[in-house]
Design an enzyme around this catalytic site. Structure first.
Site, short mmCIF file in Angstrom:
data_model
loop_
_atom_site.label_atom_id
_atom_site.label_comp_id
_atom_site.label_asym_id
_atom_site.label_seq_id
_atom_site.Cartn_x
_atom_site.Cartn_y
_atom_site.Cartn_z
N GLY A 258 15.75 39.69 -24.49
CA GLY A 258 15.46 38.67 -25.50
C GLY A 258 15.26 37.31 -24.86
O GLY A 258 15.70 37.06 -23.74
N VAL A 259 14.59 36.43 -25.62
CA VAL A 259 14.27 35.10 -25.14
C VAL A 259 15.52 34.22 -25.16
O VAL A 259 16.39 34.39 -26.00
CB VAL A 259 13.14 34.49 -25.99
N GLY A 260 15.62 33.30 -24.20
CA GLY A 260 16.73 32.35 -24.19
C GLY A 260 17.43 32.30 -22.85
O GLY A 260 17.16 33.12 -21.96
N SER A 261 18.36 31.36 -22.74
CA SER A 261 19.03 31.16 -21.47
C SER A 261 19.87 32.37 -21.06
O SER A 261 19.93 32.74 -19.89
CB SER A 261 19.93 29.92 -21.55
N GLU A 285 8.56 41.13 -24.69
CA GLU A 285 7.64 40.22 -25.36
C GLU A 285 7.45 38.91 -24.60
O GLU A 285 6.41 38.29 -24.71
CB GLU A 285 8.04 39.97 -26.83
N ASN A 375 16.48 30.43 -35.76
CA ASN A 375 15.10 30.51 -35.32
C ASN A 375 14.27 31.53 -36.11
O ASN A 375 13.15 31.27 -36.50
CB ASN A 375 15.03 30.89 -33.85
N GLY A 379 11.06 39.20 -32.21
CA GLY A 379 10.84 40.59 -31.86
C GLY A 379 12.11 41.38 -31.65
O GLY A 379 12.06 42.54 -31.23
#
Lengths: 482, 482
Positions: A258-261, A285, A375, A379
């Protein structure tokens, strides 16, 4: 080497303000952009700066930058917004009800926009590194741009000189067939290419080309914390064991993060994992900075995604060497990168985060206290539902330890107990596969919750068990812990 | 016409009790059966009647009959049970914690059993209409029998003389490739055939063949109520409009209905729908009596499923004419009938029920008051998530009107707001596509809730709105209405 031209043929080049004036005040505008990159900049800024009374519906591929979700939102120009936002002005507007925000799964959004009765689109505004008579080449993300360009009869193209023309080499544009008799996407491996760099359009649809020279307002990743490192170590150990055990991973390990730090930190940590002779491959993604390290070290064979969700430093690194990275990196439309059928066929190991998980494995990824959206689901469910192994990785607490992320009942469910195979925190791993709800509760309390919260969670569970039931809850006390 | 033999070659035919004795007391037993038909009967009854101290794990394809979920449960012989049960003794044992029950999505269960670390299977017991050297032909359902037979090294086959040998003509056995490089299932239309009637096995795995002559303990459907008819009328009107509007349905309408009396009634009601020249096709998991009417009247072109979940009367009707029905009816493995990729490719309109829906479109299909499980999620999420149009159809109230099925917050989420396109009750239709949470709440209150509950729901909503948020909830009051 002479750079290829950015604008081929005689195209109707206009100032951004002139082009923006073509957009009706209440238009539904489909925009490029995903992972905070590859979104249009000049036309949105011109709209935000105009003195028109705008009430736009804006549909992006995924997250976009400040030109849209800050400037246009603060101008009060966006009445409706799909499918994801990650900037605080957009978030505040969604939570105040000033902006009608609808968060949506990424994988199906292209179909939803084109056929689903979701919106009635008027115009698409898309960023490109080059445009020709009947084609454009997207920039740092593909997102749903192919579907959006197909959907509308009016198209504005922003050619951005700050995005290298060589990004073309990364793109593999393939538009899935349309239902009801769509063929399978003919992709037999994560790194295969089945299209080319160009998105085609009807020349009659092109309203104008706008030139810009403005970088993406991209992500900033914080440095990994001790907690991140502990989560990463637990994740690495669990995935390594599972790769050894399951015949699904005999030849290769395909990962998504997943996206993020946290996701970025977890990616990096897998460089130390021992997967034997197996190829490590990314099918997700977004490509974040952690993946560039793995590609450079040779630990990662290839990466497939729909966006280069890099920090500014990561962008510099990739832009300086885009042709070399294009050998192993491919950017696809989001309805290919996130397609349930492909996630299943490739046997992906999906690692996503969540705000909180409950005792039975339901997860809240989007709504703080059940009400305030952060947010959007993005995905995360595309991958969590369809992966061969679905892992949620999150810290055991939030708010500097003042709040447990393992809770009795989530006040908003984005992922259900049926979809989560394992939960990883800095304290341990709960392997939930094959377990029944009461077993899941014990595993999550004992292995994942912060020790300071275990007794309190157990007290809830004991009380709920008195009432009985397959998945015991005490509805009077389920939210008392807040 | 001479009937083909039921048992070809010299197979090890045994009494049920003798065969059952081969099963270890703590074995994990994979059984055939789906939609309450096609499950083994003699071996489970022999186990239930034995005086052994059994602690079995039983994994079926879907729902099975009283020989397993009543007799074996009441004998205290089942310690763990996957993935679905629909008989009250099994339900009670799951809710009391006497039987560890895990409900699972149907589409992925075959993979989960074979690779997923879900269970360590010892033996498969499957019902067949015929068996040979290295093959068997399933009876009234296929379910996950192909995957289960692949998984184990020990196989018991019950040849049931009460199931017509001619059911063979309905079966299309195709086993999807295995990850990580599985090819797409090569099915290009819902009525296509890509396999044959036989499930293959290694002859060395066959422990014994048992002969039985006992009918399935099948479904009973109640007659449609006035409420059912009103829901059906609203559904018909909504689907008809959508079929006219969307290019997805230009050539054909592909439908799926959930199992149960309401689903059965809704199927029948579509005979009166006007879909113009479009073919009406069924692509679902169960074939219920309502579909036979549509096939006989010529309103339905074909039906694909994994089970003949018919009443005894419906069975008589199909069994008497199985060869004719086999022209238009096909039974597939559950990992084909319920496959996300195929539901997507065929653009299915999915109609499933739920116990309750909340103001924002989350649905509870499984747990009364969040704690007490009813049957299990079954295939409802396979279809709801992946359909081109996902509809939940349910009465506005339960308990003779004493309880609203539109509630402030569901105490258990099986389907999230991201997956439900429309909700239909006897009072109307809420088309949720493209809406934001606050709009969904208004639509559900005004169009779907029973008029007696609208004010109370609105009062909750008004209170929640005072606290703000994108999806406003008042966690102190969310469950007060119970």
């Amino acid at each position: 080497m002479t750079e290829l031209p950015r604008i081929e043929g005689t195209r109707p080049v206009r100032e951004a303000g002139v082009a923006a004036a073509e957009i009706p005040a209440d238009a539904t505008v489909l925009v490029s952009g995903f992972g905070s990159v590859g979104y249009p900049k000049a036309v949105p800024m011109a709209l935000a700066d105009s003195d028109r009374d705008l009430s736009l519906t804006v549909v992006s591929g995924g997250s976009v930058g400040e030109e849209i979700d800050v400037a246009l939102v603060e101008a009060g120009a966006i009445a409706r917004r799909y499918p994801y936002q990650a900037r605080s002005p957009a978030r505040a507007a969604a939570n105040d009800g000033r902006m009608a925000f609808s968060d949506r799964h990424i994988s199906t959004l292209g179909d939803d926009v084109q056929f689903g009765g979701l919106v009635d689109a008027d115009v698409a505004v898309v960023e490109a590194v080059a445009v020709g008579e009947d084609w454009l080449i997207p920039s740092a993300s593909v997102g749903h741009t192919p579907a959006y360009v197909d959907t509308v009869d009016s198209l504005l193209v922003e050619v951005n000189h700050a995005q290298p023309r060589s990004l073309a080499g990364l793109h593999d544009i393939y538009r899935p067939d349309l239902p009801p008799d769509r063929d399978p996407v003919p992709l037999s491996a994560p790194d295969e290419r089945i299209g080319g760099p160009k998105i085609r359009f009807d020349p009659d649809d092109l309203l104008a080309v706008v030139e810009t020279d403005r970088r993406d307002e991209s992500y900033e990743f914080r440095d990994p914390t001790d907690t991140d490192r502990d989560i990463a170590a637990n994740l690495r150990s669990f995935v390594t064991d599972e790769v050894e055990r399951s015949p699904l991973f005999a030849d290769a390990v395909r990962l998504q993060f997943g996206v993020g730090s946290l996701g970025n930190a977890l990616m990096g940590a897998l460089a130390d994992a021992d997967f034997g002779d197996r190829d490590l491959v990314y099918f997700g993604e977004v490509i974040q900075d952690g993946l560039l390290d793995l590609l450079d070290s040779g630990d990662l064979a290839s990466a497939s995604a729909t966006s280069l969700a890099l920090s500014a430093e990561g962008q510099d690194r990739l832009f300086a060497d885009a042709e070399r990275y294009a050998e192993d990196v491919v950017l696809r439309p989001a309805d290919v990168s996130n397609r349930p059928a492909l996630i299943d066929r490739f046997g992906v190991v999906a690692v996503n985060s969540a705000l909180e998980v409950d005792l039975y494995g339901h997860a809240n990824s989007t709504h703080v206290d059940g009400s305030r959206v952060l947010n959007g689901i993005g995905g995360s469910a595309d991958f969590t539902r369809n992966a061969a192994l679905s892992i949620l990785a999150l810290p055991a607490t939030a708010a500097d330890g003042d709040r447990s992320r393992v809770v009795p009942m989530v006040p908003h469910a984005d992922h259900t107990e049926h979809d989560v195979d394992a939960v990883v925190t800095e304290h341990g791993v709960a392997d939930l596969r094959g377990t029944v709800p009461r077993e899941r509760a014990s595993l999550l309390v004992e292995r994942c919750a912060h020790p300071d919260y275990r007794e309190r969670l157990q007290t809830y569970l004991d009380g709920a068990l008195e009432g009985g039931g397959h998945e015991p809850h005490d509805l009077d006390a389920a939210f008392d812990w807040r």
